[in-house]
Design an enzyme around this catalytic site. Structure first.
Site, PDB file in Angstrom:
ATOM      1  CG  ASP A 425      -3.618  -2.452  -8.862  1.00 16.74           C
ATOM      2  OD1 ASP A 425      -2.575  -2.043  -8.325  1.00 16.74           O
ATOM      3  OD2 ASP A 425      -3.734  -2.595 -10.088  1.00 16.74           O
ATOM      4  CB  THR A 427      -1.176   0.768 -12.175  1.00 18.18           C
ATOM      5  OG1 THR A 427      -0.349   1.687 -11.468  1.00 18.18           O
ATOM      6  CG2 THR A 427      -0.885   0.859 -13.650  1.00 18.18           C
ATOM      7  CD  GLU A 558      10.099  -1.676 -23.479  1.00 13.09           C
ATOM      8  OE1 GLU A 558       9.619  -2.645 -24.102  1.00 13.09           O
ATOM      9  OE2 GLU A 558      11.011  -1.770 -22.645  1.00 13.09           O
ATOM     10  NE  ARG A 662       3.515   3.962 -14.301  1.00 13.77           N
ATOM     11  CZ  ARG A 662       3.133   2.704 -14.108  1.00 13.77           C
ATOM     12  NH1 ARG A 662       1.895   2.449 -13.734  1.00 13.77           N
ATOM     13  NH2 ARG A 662       3.970   1.708 -14.298  1.00 13.77           N
ATOM     14  N   GLY A 744       2.095  -0.426  -6.256  1.00 11.58           N
ATOM     15  CA  GLY A 744       3.543  -0.541  -6.359  1.00 11.58           C
ATOM     16  C   GLY A 744       4.223   0.775  -6.646  1.00 11.58           C
ATOM     17  CG  ASP A 745       2.647   3.826  -9.158  1.00  9.70           C
ATOM     18  OD1 ASP A 745       3.567   3.389  -9.867  1.00  9.70           O
ATOM     19  OD2 ASP A 745       1.503   4.031  -9.585  1.00  9.70           O
ATOM     20  NE  ARG A 843       8.567   2.960  -5.153  1.00  5.19           N
ATOM     21  CZ  ARG A 843       8.783   3.169  -6.442  1.00  5.19           C
ATOM     22  NH1 ARG A 843       8.279   2.338  -7.333  1.00  5.19           N
ATOM     23  NH2 ARG A 843       9.490   4.200  -6.850  1.00  5.19           N
ATOM     24  CG  ASN A 872       0.318  -6.601  -9.871  1.00  6.30           C
ATOM     25  OD1 ASN A 872      -0.631  -6.699 -10.645  1.00  6.30           O
ATOM     26  ND2 ASN A 872       0.736  -5.441  -9.439  1.00  6.30           N
ATOM     27  CG  ASP A 873      -3.806  -6.338  -8.847  1.00  2.36           C
ATOM     28  OD1 ASP A 873      -3.064  -5.834  -7.997  1.00  2.36           O
ATOM     29  OD2 ASP A 873      -4.061  -5.803  -9.935  1.00  2.36           O
TER      30      ASP A 873
END
EC number: 7.6.2.1
Length: 1221
Positions: A425, A427, A558, A662, A744-745, A843, A872-873
């Site tokens: 991965d 990130t 965020e 990002r 996913g970037d 992505r 997600n991994d």
């Protein structure tokens, strides 16, 4: 989060947010109808007696994660043990030892089996007991439960809860089951929930109750409470819930915002009341508790094949023995007058075939020592100790977080030394998942002067490539002198660590200290800052020490936005269900003004939507939709009048992506009151509906609102590289490992992170396989054909490349990968990827990560390792042969699913190159030695039986055979498996090419296995025949007596003990006092046993009574034969390793010689030359960059030489061409 932060009692309101709209107060006349199966749950609230009998009887709240219970332990544990073929064989042999055909007494066969199986079962029992105690600790937690109809709550254990019970959960307690949230200590019926145990997220979630249950706010109010819940059946979906709540003859829809899941924790809320909907194993967290996939190492799988080979050998020699016995029985036994009559039919000359079959069983038992019964137990013990050393390695301990490495399973230790491909991965794995607000673009003007780490690394590398010196660059972009390091990020000269703000690395005086008010587009800048402060779902927490607010945000991005808004003078300070308050300070010298914005709706972020929006109403009554999201999504939703800054912003976004940042785009839309009201009515209807099309209706309504936007600007946050990532990747590449990045970037960001990590470099040819934007409208067959053509063309280009130094990088996005992973195309894609030096998949979804991992694992047939840090991994971690989890910001889900856990990516280097290399060689050598010693011992039984007319007679005493594997030879081989080191850890890191011994399986291939088996065969021949020659007709005692069978057997057994222990001493490269002690201890233990056993009465010791003290020790021939046999057995191995080290040395042999003669100190030039040679040729990593630079310099030098050479003067026509080239 400390208690008491939220002090004000919230007032009731009819406005509800957080992605879910509260249904209106008006009566819903008809109950919602569920569509489809799976909605049969019927819960009667506060009526637990109903759920104690069918048909509404549901499972209790008792949970168990144990593998066994009191009743099932014995049968299930025995089944697990006898699934192993070797144990099954020994069980059969032990049973047959009770029959007359057994050559041994029953205890000599049963005792080792009971010991080995009992030890393994005891280990299972201890582990199961620990799990049981952990379960009971949870089951016995107490919670307040409503009893009877008196409105009284009493404490009960969790395990006593039933469906329909009303419970009261207090602050900082875990929820005991899946509850319907009824009310809380806040009048508005909200509560704050921490879900770290469920999804690994540390941010708090806000839950809200139905408005109709708000009056149930004290214990007494539940005295007459009755209600009914009809909802979905138990399922593992954490984020969905569909149901109806029937109360006072009215029906209310339920959604996930009213559900409090088991194992989440109540935070910042005094108490809540809830009704148990799902209990025990029906709860969602237990529904998700799937078993980890069973993984077996390559060595273990090959060991099974080796067991079958030995079984074949065992059956073969048993057949030879039984045939020989049948022949002797048929033709020779009638002439042996001294053989007494056989009343059991075991040797009947008239029925020789039956006698031969009976002898086959005898032989199968007799030669069973070819199969090492203690092998499995020894390997398990060794792997546990190896895992302990991994856990205790101080070099893999992260001081910042206090996290050591953790081997969560010991079954795959040796697999760490055989990895071929790493799938990582990005990130949180290659990067820190700690976001810093660095740059922004507002109204088409870029702001932010600090450089990203990628820009600094690129500038430093370019400068070094130009003049060969190592340069340091400050974050402001200027080359500078010494810099001050703060955490991982270097700051500009003069900035102290006290002044640095976590999450905020922005520098630009045009926006700081209120200077933005002097900018030409100050109104747009003001709106940009307000979007930063308002468009989120975070919860503020007052830091009483500093007086500022910290934020519990759903993502690090965020949190960085809110910190940036605060530093720009727009501090988010308060949140209710219907409002957000921001303290705005436009001029630093003025007091801040607290503005309250009515929060009308939140349109949540999802991976599908790739955006989030809030609808707010300011103090002037203007309704605004504020939106942030992926630039591609925002730009396609802009109005014609909202594209004023689109071109400039796109340019800045591309620059930010190239810098490895990002990015998100910001936009807004002004809404008319009438427009909003009509939309909100539709939105509420969709929100309160129950059915399969509910989500699609909400998605459609969100799309309607999020159109005709006006672009405001964009943000760029930096996801910092983890410490040591480029160096680690370089070392792994030198070790010959292939590295794939699955992220996913977007493509641009991933490419630039690839450059920063040295996965990509200048001069590397990039193969980008994507689906063009204009192809989206085409049929899938057209798109698939286009992708196939791209892959085919790329493969041809790679295959036709003649430059041996050419390097290719394959880059593919998620949409294209969907087609590339289909059955008819995936192998073409894999072949192309294998030919490329590095592969980056952008992505990609979690499922695609797992599918890519499976493709590499099954397509190459080689060992894969997946490493990641987020939920997600989990898919790819479980799919890979080895899963490594990083304990990072994204929670612990990846760690919980992993086989090994580390705190930083850089520790992967030591985990593989050091521990992986050691564990592979230790286990491989240990298994080979195990089979060697058992063949050397077991075949002597076959020779003696053949020597004695295939009689089935054992030359050894039963106790000798019982102790051989269990005691006398077990400890040195365990020491080999735990402590052996061919080279030190420092040498492993300096010579990474040593790692390739594992992927190439040099120490456990069939050549080496059969070599060790051949060594065992030779040793058995020497032990038997040399002793037979010596003792056959030689006088053994001083009075001229010859040796009997007990003496010969004891001498042979002593020779075996000496030979195999000398062999393991020759095998070891690394000695400590432990190895010396255990080898000596094994030999001494044999003599102690022989003396003590011989001192027992003849009825117990039999033929070996006083055999050592009276017969063996006084006889010089005994000691001389031991010396002769031990030397003869080990001489060929000594000659082999001497020849190999002299004429065909392996890499570690050369290094051992250099270190032994201290040439690394005396001749540093030679040592550096050997280090440069001892790395795999690689096309990625920093070393590849250096190699490319050296080739470039050599080429320039060659050109200069060719220009001034005499040939160039004599042939002037070629000079211009050479110069031009």
């Amino acid at each position: 989060m400390a208690g008491g932060r939220i002090r004000a009692r919230l007032k009731r309101s009819s406005l509800y947010t957080f992605g879910c709209i509260r249904p209106p107060r008006e009566t819903i006349d008809e109950p919602h109808q569920f569509q489809g199966p799976g909605y049969s749950r019927h819960v009667c609230c506060n009526q637990p007696g109903i759920h104690r009998k069918k048909p509404l009887k549901y499972c209790t709240n008792y949970i168990s994660t144990t593998k066994y219970n009191v009743i099932t332990f014995l049968p299930k544990a025995l089944f697990e043990q006898f699934r192993r073929v070797a144990n099954l064989y020994f069980l059969l042999a032990a049973a047959l030892s009770l029959t007359p055909v057994s050559p041994f007494s029953p205890y000599s066969m049963i005792a080792p089996l009971v010991f080995v199986v009992g030890l393994s079962m005891a280990k299972e029992a201890v582990e199961n007991w620990h799990r049981f105690m952990q379960d009971m600790n949870v089951n016995m937690r107490k919670v307040l439960v409503h009893t009877g109809d008196a409105g009284v709550f009493v404490r009960k254990p969790w395990m006593k809860l039933e469906v329909g019970d009303v419970v009261k959960v207090e602050k900082d307690q875990f929820f005991p089951a899946d509850l319907l949230f009824l009310s809380s200590s806040y009048e508005d019926g909200i509560c704050y929930v921490e879900t770290m145990n469920l999804d690994g997220e540390t941010n708090l979630k806000v839950k809200r109750s139905l408005e109709v249950t708000l009056p149930l706010d004290d214990d007494a109010s539940f005295k007459d409470f009755k209600a009914t819940i009809k909802c979905e059946d138990p399922n593992p979906n954490l984020y969905t819930f569909v149901g109806n709540f029937e109360y006072d003859r009215q029906m209310y829809p339920l959604d996930p915002s009213q559900i409090l899941l088991r194992d989440s924790k109540l935070r910042n809320t005094g108490h809540v009341y809830g009704v148990v909907i799902f209990s025990g194993h029906d709860s969602k967290v237990m529904q998700n508790a799937t078993k980890s996939p069973s993984k077996r190492s390559t060595v273990e799988k090959q060991m099974d094949k080796l067991i079958y080979v030995l079984f074949t050998l065992l059956v073969l020699i048993s057949l030879i023995s039984s045939i020989g016995f049948a022949i002797k029985t048929r033709y020779q036994m009638p002439n042996w007058w001294y053989i007494p009559p056989d009343h059991q039919g075991l040797y009947n000359p008239h029925r020789a075939a039956l006698s031969g079959f009976s002898h086959l069983i005898t032989a199968l038992i007799l030669y069973g020592y070819l199969i090492p019964i203690s092998l499995y137990v020894s390997i398990e013990l060794v792997k546990v100790l190896q895992a302990l050393f991994i856990n205790q390695d101080i070099h893999m301990y992260d001081e910042e977080t206090g996290t050591p490495a953790q081997a969560r399973t010991s079954n795959l230790n040796e697999e760490l030394g055989m990895v071929d491909t790493i799938l990582s991965d990005k990130t949180g794995t290659l990067t820190c998942n700690q976001m810093d607000f660095l740059k922004c673009s507002i109204a088409g003007i870029p702001y932010g002067t600090r450089s990203s780490e990628v820009e600094l690394a690129a500038a430093s590398q370019m400068a070094m490539d130009l003049d060969g010196h190592n340069h340091e660059f400050s974050r402001t972009g200027a080359q500078s002198g010494p810099e001050i390091e703060l955490e991982v990020v270097p700051t500009p000269k003069g900035v102290s660590s006290q002044n640095r703000i976590k999450g905020f690395s922005f520098e630009d005086n045009r926006l700081m200290n209120g200077n933005w008010a002097r900018e030409p587009n100050k109104d747009i800048i003001l709106l940009f800052f307000r979007i930063l402060a308002l468009c989120h779902t975070a919860i503020p927490e007052l830091n009483e020490e500093t007086g500022t607010f910290n934020y519990e945000a759903e993502s690090p991005d965020e949190g960085a936005f809110l910190v940036a808004a605060r530093e720009f003078g727009f501090e988010y300070c308060k949140r209710t269900q219907s409002s957000i308050s921001v303290r705005e300070r436009h001029i630093p010298s003025h007091e801040p003004i607290e503005r309250e914005y009515k929060l009308l709706n939140i349109l949540d972020f999802t991976s599908k939507r790739k955006r989030m929006s809030v609808i707010v109403q300011d103090d002037t009554g203007q309704i605004l939709l504020l939106c942030k999201g992926a630039d591609s999504i925002i730009f396609e939703r802009l109005s014609k009048n909202g594209r004023q800054f689109e071109d400039a912003t796109k340019k800045h976004l591309n620059e930010y992506a190239e810098a490895g940042l990002r990015t998100l785009a910001f936009a807004y839309r002004k809404l008319e009151t009438s427009e909003y009201s009509s939309w909100n009515d539709e939105f509420m209807k969709a929100k309160t509906s129950i059915g399969g099309d509910r989500d699609s209706m909400l998605e459609h309504l969100s799309d309607i609102m999020e159109k005709d936007l006006v672009l405001v600007g964009a943000t760029a946050v930096e996801d910092k590289l983890q410490q040591g990532v480029p160096q680690c990747i370089d070392k792994l590449a030198q070790a010959g490992l292939k590295i794939w990045v699955l992220t996913g970037d977007k493509i641009e960001t991933a490419i630039n992170i690839g450059f920063a990590c040295s996965l990509l470099r200048q001069g590397m040819k990039q193969i980008c396989i994507t689906t063009n934007g204009d192809m989206v409208t085409h049929a899938s067959e057209v798109i698939k054909e286009n992708i196939l053509m791209q892959i085919t063309n790329a493969s041809q280009m790679v295959n036709l490349e003649k430059d041996p130094h050419a390097a290719f990088a394959l880059i593919i996005d998620g949409k294209t990968l969907t087609y590339a992973l289909e059955d008819d195309m995936k192998h073409l894609f894999l072949n192309l990827a294998i030919d490329c030096a590095s592969v980056i998949c952008c992505r990609v979804s979690p499922k695609q990560k797992a599918l890519v991992t499976r493709l590499v694992k099954e397509g190459t047939g080689k060992t894969t390792l997946a490493i990641g840090d987020g939920a997600n991994d989990v898919g790819m971690i479980q799919e890979a042969d080895i899963g490594v989890g990083i304990s990072g910001v994204e929670g612990m889900q990846a760690v919980m699913a992993s086989d090994f856990a580390i705190a930083q990516f850089r520790f992967l280097e030591r985990l593989l190159v050091v521990h992986g290399h050691w564990c592979y060689k230790r286990i491989a050598q240990m298994i080979c030695y195990f089979f060697y010693k058992n063949i050397a011992f077991g075949l002597t039984l076959f020779y003696f039986e053949a020597f004695t007319g295939f009689s089935g007679q054992s030359v050894y005493d039963d106790w000798y055979m019982l102790l051989f594997n269990v005691v006398l030879t077990s400890l040195p081989v365990i020491a080999l498996g735990v402590f052996e080191q061919d080279v030190s850890s420092e040498i492993c890191l300096q010579f990474p090419a040593l790692y390739q011994q594992g992927p190439r399986n040099l120490f456990f291939d069939w050549y080496r296995i059969f070599g060790w088996m051949g060594n065992g065969l030779y040793c058995s021949l020497i032990v038997f025949f040399l002793n037979i020659i010596i003792f056959y007709d030689q006088a053994f005692r001083s009075n001229g007596q010859t040796a009997d069978m007990a003496v010969v057997g004891t001498v042979m057994f002593t020779c075996v003990i000496y030979s195999v222990n000398c062999q393991i001493a020759l095998t070891m490269s690394h000695f400590t006092w432990i190895q010396h002690f255990l080898i000596g201890f094994s030999i001494v233990t044999w003599y102690i046993f022989l003396i003590l056993y011989g001192m027992l009465s003849p009825g117990l010791s039999g033929n070996v009574y006083q055999i050592f003290l009276e017969a063996l020790s006084p006889a010089p021939i005994y000691w001389l034969s031991i010396l002769l046999v031990a030397v003869a057995c080990n001489l060929p191995y000594l000659a082999h390793i001497s020849f190999q080290r002299s004429f065909n040395p392996m890499d570690h042999h050369v290094i051992q010689e250099i270190k032994y003669y201290k040439k690394d100190v005396e001749d540093r030039h030679m040592w550096r030359r050997e280090k440069s040679k001892a790395r795999q040729e690689t096309k990625i990593g920093f070393s590849a960059r250096v190699d490319a630079k050296i080739r470039h310099l050599k080429f320039k030098l060659q050109k200069k030489t060719s220009v001034f050479s005499p040939r160039a003067v004599s042939a002037p026509t070629t000079t211009p061409t050479a110069t031009a080239s």
